[in-house]
Design an enzyme around this catalytic site. Structure first.
Site, PDB file in Angstrom:
ATOM      1  CG  ASP A   7      41.361  28.222 -14.580  1.00 30.36           C
ATOM      2  OD1 ASP A   7      41.933  28.465 -13.505  1.00 30.36           O
ATOM      3  OD2 ASP A   7      41.881  28.446 -15.693  1.00 30.36           O
ATOM      4  CG  ASP A   9      44.350  33.974 -14.889  1.00 27.58           C
ATOM      5  OD1 ASP A   9      43.559  34.924 -14.743  1.00 27.58           O
ATOM      6  OD2 ASP A   9      45.338  33.790 -14.157  1.00 27.58           O
ATOM      7  CG  ASP A  17      52.617  33.741 -22.459  1.00 23.84           C
ATOM      8  OD1 ASP A  17      51.773  32.845 -22.218  1.00 23.84           O
ATOM      9  OD2 ASP A  17      53.034  33.998 -23.610  1.00 23.84           O
ATOM     10  CG  ASN A  51      46.837  26.536  -9.729  1.00 20.87           C
ATOM     11  OD1 ASN A  51      46.223  26.177  -8.735  1.00 20.87           O
ATOM     12  ND2 ASN A  51      47.349  25.677 -10.597  1.00 20.87           N
ATOM     13  CD  GLN A  52      45.746  34.068  -9.845  1.00 16.83           C
ATOM     14  OE1 GLN A  52      46.570  34.967 -10.070  1.00 16.83           O
ATOM     15  NE2 GLN A  52      44.982  33.561 -10.804  1.00 16.83           N
ATOM     16  CB  SER A  53      52.295  30.405  -8.837  1.00 15.08           C
ATOM     17  OG  SER A  53      52.509  30.790 -10.179  1.00 15.08           O
ATOM     18  CB  CYS A  97      50.333  23.564  -1.378  1.00  8.55           C
ATOM     19  SG  CYS A  97      50.080  24.090  -3.094  1.00  8.55           S
ATOM     20  NE  ARG A 100      51.333  25.203  -9.234  1.00  5.93           N
ATOM     21  CZ  ARG A 100      51.053  26.349  -9.849  1.00  5.93           C
ATOM     22  NH1 ARG A 100      50.414  27.295  -9.214  1.00  5.93           N
ATOM     23  NH2 ARG A 100      51.427  26.543 -11.094  1.00  5.93           N
ATOM     24  CG  ASP A 126      42.714  27.904 -19.695  1.00  3.22           C
ATOM     25  OD1 ASP A 126      42.728  27.721 -18.457  1.00  3.22           O
ATOM     26  OD2 ASP A 126      43.527  28.644 -20.272  1.00  3.22           O
TER      27      ASP A 126
END
Length: 180
Positions: A7, A9, A17, A51-53, A97, A100, A126
């Site tokens: 992962d 981040d 945050d 994941n990069q929402s 999707c 994710r 994490d």
């Protein structure tokens, strides 16, 4: 094949945050780049699954995300490391999707691209959603206590067989000792 999925981040770089929205906000976790360098020198293929929402939320665009990842690649190279690929889900959590995390779609895509058998492949995250995606894909989940890792551990309900490490550097030392 020695494939490792990380992962981003909270594992490689500090988590925020409010999302990492620019290259300036991307800051490596101490020891993570050195760990990627050690893995590269030991012949591991290192792939990032993130994941990069923030893209789907309109907080930054794919060009900015590519510039963040270019900074990460350059930073890893400064320590002799190489990140072979970055897979990302740009969708918002409610998009439905399968890429994710906690769904395993992105992990399956990595396995297909690298012609890898995920059984026995380590995957480091994490957050619970990382571990759930890894376990659902058939991989070996490892939790690092950086980023959201301590909260994830306190929350319990870790997938069966999850190994826990202080950080990516400690996981790397374990992995390299095991494969030496």
């Amino acid at each position: 094949m020695k494939l490792l999925i990380l992962d981003r981040d909270g594992v490689i770089n500090e988590d925020r945050d409010d999302f990492v929205k620019s290259p300036d906000e991307w800051s490596p976790i101490p020891g993570s780049l050195e760990a990627i360098g050690e893995l590269t020198r030991a012949g591991w293929i290192v792939v990032v699954a993130t994941n990069q929402s923030g893209v789907g939320r309109g907080l930054f665009d794919v060009d900015t995300l590519n510039r963040i990842h270019a900074k990460m690649h350059r930073a890893a190279q400064e320590f002799g490391g190489h990140i072979d690929a970055v897979f990302f889900c740009p969708h918002k959590p409610d998009a439905g999707c399968d890429c994710r995390k906690p769904l395993p779609g992105m992990i399956h895509d990595i396995a297909k691209r690298f012609h890898a058998d995920l059984q026995g492949t380590w995957m480091v995250g994490d957050s619970l959603r990382d571990l759930q995606a890894f376990a659902a894909a058939g991989g070996r989940p490892a939790l690092v206590l950086t980023g959201n890792g301590s909260q994830t551990q306190e929350g319990g309900y870790l997938p069966e067989g999850t190994a826990v490490f202080d950080n990516l550097a400690q996981f790397t030392a374990f992995l390299l000792k095991r494969h030496h």
